[in-house]
Motif scaffolding. Sequence first.
Motif, PDB file in Angstrom:
ATOM      1  N   UNK A 376     -38.180 -28.805 -61.909  1.00 41.29           N
ATOM      2  CA  UNK A 376     -38.553 -27.389 -61.886  1.00 41.29           C
ATOM      3  C   UNK A 376     -37.280 -26.559 -61.804  1.00 41.29           C
ATOM      4  N   UNK A 377     -36.848 -26.055 -62.946  1.00 43.69           N
ATOM      5  CA  UNK A 377     -35.574 -25.343 -63.014  1.00 43.69           C
ATOM      6  C   UNK A 377     -35.588 -24.058 -62.188  1.00 43.69           C
ATOM      7  N   UNK A 378     -36.709 -23.342 -62.187  1.00 41.55           N
ATOM      8  CA  UNK A 378     -36.791 -22.106 -61.405  1.00 41.55           C
ATOM      9  C   UNK A 378     -36.626 -22.377 -59.916  1.00 41.55           C
ATOM     10  N   UNK A 379     -37.254 -23.410 -59.426  1.00 46.26           N
ATOM     11  CA  UNK A 379     -37.124 -23.740 -58.002  1.00 46.26           C
ATOM     12  C   UNK A 379     -35.699 -24.192 -57.690  1.00 46.26           C
ATOM     13  N   UNK A 380     -35.137 -24.958 -58.572  1.00 47.58           N
ATOM     14  CA  UNK A 380     -33.762 -25.404 -58.378  1.00 47.58           C
ATOM     15  C   UNK A 380     -32.813 -24.206 -58.288  1.00 47.58           C
ATOM     16  N   UNK A 381     -32.949 -23.276 -59.223  1.00 49.70           N
ATOM     17  CA  UNK A 381     -32.060 -22.111 -59.234  1.00 49.70           C
ATOM     18  C   UNK A 381     -32.252 -21.246 -57.989  1.00 49.70           C
ATOM     19  N   UNK A 382     -33.510 -21.071 -57.572  1.00 51.02           N
ATOM     20  CA  UNK A 382     -33.771 -20.308 -56.345  1.00 51.02           C
ATOM     21  C   UNK A 382     -33.164 -21.007 -55.125  1.00 51.02           C
ATOM     22  N   UNK A 383     -33.328 -22.321 -55.068  1.00 46.59           N
ATOM     23  CA  UNK A 383     -32.825 -23.080 -53.918  1.00 46.59           C
ATOM     24  C   UNK A 383     -31.306 -22.990 -53.821  1.00 46.59           C
ATOM     25  N   UNK A 384     -30.631 -23.126 -54.943  1.00 39.59           N
ATOM     26  CA  UNK A 384     -29.168 -23.073 -54.942  1.00 39.59           C
ATOM     27  C   UNK A 384     -28.660 -21.679 -54.574  1.00 39.59           C
ATOM     28  N   UNK A 385     -29.321 -20.655 -55.079  1.00 39.76           N
ATOM     29  CA  UNK A 385     -28.914 -19.281 -54.754  1.00 39.76           C
ATOM     30  C   UNK A 385     -29.150 -18.983 -53.279  1.00 39.76           C
ATOM     31  N   UNK A 386     -30.254 -19.453 -52.748  1.00 41.32           N
ATOM     32  CA  UNK A 386     -30.577 -19.261 -51.326  1.00 41.32           C
ATOM     33  C   UNK A 386     -29.532 -19.944 -50.447  1.00 41.32           C
ATOM     34  N   UNK A 387     -29.173 -21.171 -50.813  1.00 39.07           N
ATOM     35  CA  UNK A 387     -28.172 -21.903 -50.043  1.00 39.07           C
ATOM     36  C   UNK A 387     -26.816 -21.207 -50.093  1.00 39.07           C
ATOM     37  N   UNK A 388     -26.476 -20.648 -51.244  1.00 39.44           N
ATOM     38  CA  UNK A 388     -25.213 -19.927 -51.390  1.00 39.44           C
ATOM     39  C   UNK A 388     -25.170 -18.699 -50.493  1.00 39.44           C
ATOM     40  N   UNK A 389     -26.273 -17.943 -50.472  1.00 44.78           N
ATOM     41  CA  UNK A 389     -26.343 -16.753 -49.618  1.00 44.78           C
ATOM     42  C   UNK A 389     -26.288 -17.136 -48.139  1.00 44.78           C
ATOM     43  N   UNK A 390     -26.989 -18.207 -47.779  1.00 49.03           N
ATOM     44  CA  UNK A 390     -27.021 -18.643 -46.380  1.00 49.03           C
ATOM     45  C   UNK A 390     -25.636 -19.049 -45.896  1.00 49.03           C
ATOM     46  N   UNK A 391     -24.879 -19.711 -46.753  1.00 43.55           N
ATOM     47  CA  UNK A 391     -23.552 -20.167 -46.357  1.00 43.55           C
ATOM     48  C   UNK A 391     -22.634 -18.994 -46.016  1.00 43.55           C
ATOM     49  N   UNK A 392     -22.824 -17.867 -46.693  1.00 44.16           N
ATOM     50  CA  UNK A 392     -22.018 -16.675 -46.408  1.00 44.16           C
ATOM     51  C   UNK A 392     -22.300 -16.146 -45.005  1.00 44.16           C
ATOM     52  N   UNK A 393     -23.474 -16.477 -44.489  1.00 42.99           N
ATOM     53  CA  UNK A 393     -23.832 -16.066 -43.129  1.00 42.99           C
ATOM     54  C   UNK A 393     -23.499 -17.147 -42.108  1.00 42.99           C
ATOM     55  N   UNK A 394     -22.978 -18.287 -42.578  1.00 41.39           N
ATOM     56  CA  UNK A 394     -22.605 -19.355 -41.658  1.00 41.39           C
ATOM     57  C   UNK A 394     -23.671 -20.399 -41.454  1.00 41.39           C
ATOM     58  N   UNK A 395     -24.637 -20.480 -42.386  1.00 47.56           N
ATOM     59  CA  UNK A 395     -25.710 -21.480 -42.288  1.00 47.56           C
ATOM     60  C   UNK A 395     -25.594 -22.412 -43.481  1.00 47.56           C
ATOM     61  N   UNK A 396     -25.501 -23.711 -43.200  1.00 48.15           N
ATOM     62  CA  UNK A 396     -25.344 -24.701 -44.255  1.00 48.15           C
ATOM     63  C   UNK A 396     -26.703 -25.282 -44.636  1.00 48.15           C
ATOM     64  N   UNK A 397     -27.067 -25.093 -45.899  1.00 44.97           N
ATOM     65  CA  UNK A 397     -28.341 -25.621 -46.404  1.00 44.97           C
ATOM     66  C   UNK A 397     -28.041 -26.649 -47.481  1.00 44.97           C
ATOM     67  N   UNK A 398     -28.576 -27.855 -47.290  1.00 51.69           N
ATOM     68  CA  UNK A 398     -28.322 -28.951 -48.229  1.00 51.69           C
ATOM     69  C   UNK A 398     -29.506 -29.072 -49.191  1.00 51.69           C
ATOM     70  N   UNK A 399     -29.279 -28.690 -50.446  1.00 55.79           N
ATOM     71  CA  UNK A 399     -30.334 -28.660 -51.450  1.00 55.79           C
ATOM     72  C   UNK A 399     -30.548 -30.047 -52.039  1.00 55.79           C
ATOM     73  N   UNK A 400     -31.830 -30.473 -52.083  1.00 53.96           N
ATOM     74  CA  UNK A 400     -32.162 -31.795 -52.594  1.00 53.96           C
ATOM     75  C   UNK A 400     -33.420 -31.723 -53.452  1.00 53.96           C
ATOM     76  N   UNK A 401     -33.469 -32.548 -54.489  1.00 48.92           N
ATOM     77  CA  UNK A 401     -34.635 -32.612 -55.367  1.00 48.92           C
ATOM     78  C   UNK A 401     -35.453 -33.849 -55.064  1.00 48.92           C
ATOM     79  N   UNK A 402     -36.762 -33.757 -55.270  1.00 49.60           N
ATOM     80  CA  UNK A 402     -37.618 -34.916 -55.059  1.00 49.60           C
ATOM     81  C   UNK A 402     -39.010 -34.686 -55.599  1.00 49.60           C
ATOM     82  N   UNK A 403     -39.781 -35.735 -55.671  1.00 52.56           N
ATOM     83  CA  UNK A 403     -41.189 -35.616 -56.039  1.00 52.56           C
ATOM     84  C   UNK A 403     -41.977 -35.237 -54.787  1.00 52.56           C
ATOM     85  N   UNK A 404     -43.261 -34.898 -54.979  1.00 49.96           N
ATOM     86  CA  UNK A 404     -44.063 -34.534 -53.809  1.00 49.96           C
ATOM     87  C   UNK A 404     -44.269 -35.721 -52.871  1.00 49.96           C
TER      88      UNK A 404
END
Length: 533
Positions: A376-404
């Motif tokens: 799901x490319x849209x979810x991937x792009x949202x997840x990566x952008x969210x993690x990037x924004x969070x890191x600027x605030x000092x929160x590390x988010x590790x983005x991972x893909x998987x099946x349900x």
Amino acid sequence: MRAAAIRGTGAVAATAALAVAASACSAPGTGGSGGASAGDSAVVGIAYEPETLSPLLGYGKDGNSKIFDGLLTHDADMKLQPALAAELPKKSADGLTYTFELRTGVKFSDGKPFSAKDVVHTYETILDEKTNNPYKTELDALKSVEAKGADEVVFKLKYPYAPFAERTVQAIAPAHIASKQDVNTGDLTTEPVGTGPYTLVKWSKGEKLTFKANPRYWGGEPKVKNFTMAIIKDDDVRATRLRSGDLDGAILPPNLAKTFAGDKARKTYEATSFDYRVVTLPTGNKVAGDTAVRRALDVAVDRKAMVDAILDGAGKEAYGPVPTDSEWFTKGTERAHDLKQAGEILDEAGWRKGSDGIREKNGVRATFPLWYLSGDKLRQDHALAYASDAKKAGIEIKVQAGTWEVIQPRMDRDAVLAGGGAPADPDFDQYAMLHSKFAGGDDFNNMGFYENPAVDRALEKARETDDHADRKAAYDTVQRELVKNPGYTFLTHIDHVYVVNDHFGTLTTQVEPHDHGFATGPWWNVEDWQPKK
């Protein structure tokens, strides 16, 4: 937040790799440039498939199933119209009784007549404790349903549930078949018999569903005689197959749909939707469940940048399940992108930055996983952008893909890039997503294990009155509480984008739920299409 809201209309949790491989090597159409089919056939690419085709287990609960009908249906403007009912229901003054006169002369696809007993059997079976229908709480207000002869049905409610008429788009099953089977395992789950415009020819799981026009359809036999839904979970593969002529149409992320802009043989359609992308912040995670972290993430995220860069402008910022242009949206609950404020919230709560810029509190590092669905490319792009924004605030988010299968067991402690949204009524989406009674009971309801007594009370009040002003006030309370303690970070509302072969002329779309094109998109009324000659 229910499974349908997250995964599409009852989507199976098959591995993305297998689904893509199966769909890529077994084309449902004949191929060729300009369209998969010709004349009276259509092949469209969708992202998910149903787990079942039985209305008793959830299929067709929101209407528009193609195989079945509800008592009511939605028109192009999402207004309720009669379907198996002859007219809109008569509602008692106290809001506790709904009476439906049924359309006469309707037959199931096997030739057996439709009657009130089919309606009664459907609703009573859904509510039976032995029935594995994950949506039965949607009919919580229903006290009883009774047939008055063959052509009249009376519903009695426990309380004046305002959107009850919207619930009667529920697909109706044939009692003469369903009553003789095990509701959870019988043939109706894979070999449906309904009153709708199409009948199922074959369901090749993970690959496609093939339908043919129902000659007994009460609305007249469709002009598109053969209709196929190809299950293609990977966005890029779906676009490739559309471009190659293997498909007549497909739902695509906005950036992929844009690549067809110069294609004169195809048209692009945008459908406004209530479909949102959201990050669940499970209470069981020491970081994501911290109220200060939740509030900081809520203002650290740059929603407008996501709309512009990820959606190419085909959507809007989301601050909750209700879109900002809806009558139910609470003005003043918008949250501006403000990294300075995010830092202040975290500093005040004792989350201090370490030498690497990541915060820590009482020995707990401000980090947690964020899962998205593979392919799901849209979810991937949202997840990566969210993690990037969070890191600027000092929160590390590790983005991972998987099946349900991989994601679901982790949802009580790991964040998920999820989706949801239902335009029919705010109760449909918010109650199961936010009420504490669903926390931990059903993994796909209240995925964040959110608990807020003020929200619980407001949700209950909103569904137990049909006074519009009181309902609006209750949903205002819910939205304001989500500012104080988000529980989820809502990111964007997405306009669904479809590209379709021009062979079918100018088509229409509806305001759509989070459905991924299964029962919506330009083919929401494929039975009314008039193929060009």
